[in-house]
Design a protein around this motif. Structure first.
Motif, mmCIF file in Angstrom:
data_model
loop_
_atom_site.group_PDB
_atom_site.id
_atom_site.type_symbol
_atom_site.label_atom_id
_atom_site.label_comp_id
_atom_site.label_asym_id
_atom_site.label_seq_id
_atom_site.Cartn_x
_atom_site.Cartn_y
_atom_site.Cartn_z
ATOM 1 N N GLU A 102 -0.118 -14.165 3.700
ATOM 2 C CA GLU A 102 -0.011 -12.857 4.339
ATOM 3 C C GLU A 102 0.881 -12.913 5.570
ATOM 4 O OE1 GLU A 102 -3.960 -11.498 5.112
ATOM 5 O OE2 GLU A 102 -4.594 -11.707 3.020
ATOM 6 N N ARG A 106 4.416 -10.868 5.773
ATOM 7 C CA ARG A 106 4.578 -9.854 6.814
ATOM 8 C C ARG A 106 5.721 -10.188 7.757
ATOM 9 N NH1 ARG A 106 -0.873 -7.133 9.196
ATOM 10 N NH2 ARG A 106 -1.686 -6.268 7.244
ATOM 11 N N ASN A 151 -2.971 -8.963 -2.997
ATOM 12 C CA ASN A 151 -3.511 -7.763 -2.351
ATOM 13 C C ASN A 151 -3.629 -6.572 -3.291
ATOM 14 O OD1 ASN A 151 -4.661 -6.789 0.067
ATOM 15 N ND2 ASN A 151 -2.828 -5.593 0.512
ATOM 16 N N GLN A 155 -6.076 -0.091 -4.096
ATOM 17 C CA GLN A 155 -5.754 0.855 -3.034
ATOM 18 C C GLN A 155 -4.629 1.817 -3.431
ATOM 19 O OE1 GLN A 155 -5.020 -2.326 -3.123
ATOM 20 N NE2 GLN A 155 -3.453 -2.968 -1.674
ATOM 21 N N ARG A 175 3.863 -8.896 -2.373
ATOM 22 C CA ARG A 175 2.565 -8.498 -1.824
ATOM 23 C C ARG A 175 2.511 -6.993 -1.679
ATOM 24 N NH1 ARG A 175 -0.212 -7.291 2.940
ATOM 25 N NH2 ARG A 175 -2.297 -8.272 3.069
ATOM 26 N N PRO A 177 1.035 -3.467 -0.092
ATOM 27 C CA PRO A 177 0.627 -3.109 1.281
ATOM 28 C C PRO A 177 -0.880 -2.946 1.384
ATOM 29 C CG PRO A 177 1.533 -1.203 0.147
ATOM 30 C CD PRO A 177 1.757 -2.370 -0.765
ATOM 31 N N ASP A 178 -1.376 -3.022 2.607
ATOM 32 C CA ASP A 178 -2.802 -2.831 2.848
ATOM 33 C C ASP A 178 -3.179 -1.372 2.653
ATOM 34 O OD1 ASP A 178 -3.106 -5.497 3.477
ATOM 35 O OD2 ASP A 178 -2.832 -5.172 5.629
ATOM 36 N N GLN A 182 -8.296 -1.642 4.879
ATOM 37 C CA GLN A 182 -7.949 -3.061 5.024
ATOM 38 C C GLN A 182 -7.309 -3.357 6.378
ATOM 39 O OE1 GLN A 182 -5.571 -3.289 1.270
ATOM 40 N NE2 GLN A 182 -6.842 -5.065 0.847
ATOM 41 N N ARG A 183 -7.599 -2.545 7.357
ATOM 42 C CA ARG A 183 -7.005 -2.755 8.674
ATOM 43 C C ARG A 183 -7.511 -4.046 9.305
ATOM 44 N NH1 ARG A 183 -7.527 3.385 11.245
ATOM 45 N NH2 ARG A 183 -6.147 4.419 9.719
ATOM 46 N N THR A 185 -7.320 -7.015 8.432
ATOM 47 C CA THR A 185 -7.792 -8.101 7.576
ATOM 48 C C THR A 185 -6.940 -9.358 7.756
ATOM 49 O OG1 THR A 185 -6.450 -7.207 5.750
ATOM 50 C CG2 THR A 185 -8.787 -6.575 5.839
ATOM 51 N N THR A 186 -5.641 -9.186 7.892
ATOM 52 C CA THR A 186 -4.767 -10.346 8.088
ATOM 53 C C THR A 186 -5.076 -11.040 9.403
ATOM 54 O OG1 THR A 186 -2.988 -9.357 6.766
ATOM 55 C CG2 THR A 186 -2.378 -11.107 8.303
#
Length: 214
Positions: A102, A106, A151, A155, A175, A177-178, A182-183, A185-186
């Motif tokens: 992740e 990112r 991921n 969602q 990957r 996106p969240d 899922q805020r 989480t990384t």
């Protein structure tokens, strides 16, 4: 009567002194630091490799844990520390892989517009096992099938446009996106990974400093 030839030690005991000189404080500290850095570093490397080749990453991590346990528990005679480092190593493998993936995606992942074409749960009996099929909207218009490791947690549904992150080296799958739930989480995964890394390093260093001879 002839002399027995027994040599009397300065401390008053007969025979040969079989005790071995221990390591100096400086050498012991350097060795402890080296192991404390090497063990967690190799565990992180194995976890990162596991995101590319799962079996190879598992082999590396298990080998590192086995060697560390033998050195700490066998050579240094610190069974408690060996147990702590072993369990910490297994836990680190679970969190470090996703954290590295992740964080890498990112940071250096290339953003690409895509559309979700299919979402499937392939094994509902053992819990969610989600797979998402996404297709690029530009460039080569390549299609990818990604799992929860990348991921896919439902969602986004079929027809939704998303911005995926692609590995510039082409070694890892994109990957997704969240989602709204899922805020952070990384950040949480990275924090746990950092804590476990420190735990393994401190446990190894402590065992090296407190090692016991035979």
């Amino acid at each position: 009567m002839g002399a027995s030839g027994t040599v009397v030690a300065a401390g008053g005991t007969g025979g040969t002194d079989s005790s071995r000189p221990g390591l100096s404080g400086g050498r012991k500290a350097v060795g402890s630091v080296l192991w404390a850095v090497l063990v967690p570093a190799l565990l992180l490397l194995g976890s990162a490799i596991g995101q590319w080749m799962t079996w190879l990453g598992v082999v590396v991590v298990l080998a590192v844990i086995a060697v560390a346990a033998c050195v700490i528990g066998g050579s240094w005679h610190r069974a408690g520390a060996a147990t702590l480092v072993s369990f910490g190593g297994f836990a680190l493998m679970l969190f470090a892989g996703p954290a590295v993936y992740e964080g890498y995606m990112r940071t250096v992942g290339e953003p690409v517009d895509a559309v979700v074409t299919q979402v499937a749960d392939r094994d509902r009996r053992r819990g969610p096992d989600m797979f998402c099929t996404v297709r690029e909207l530009g460039g080569d218009r390549r299609t990818y099938e990604v799992s929860q490791q990348e991921n896919c947690f439902g969602q986004a549904g079929p027809g939704d446009r998303v911005e995926i992150r692609k590995d510039p080296l082409g070694l890892l799958d994109p990957r997704l996106p969240d989602g709204p739930d899922q805020r952070n989480t990384t950040e949480i995964t990275l924090a746990i990974t950092a804590g476990l890394t420190v735990l393994v390093a401190v446990g190894t260093f402590y065992a090296g400093q407190r090692r016991r001879g035979r």
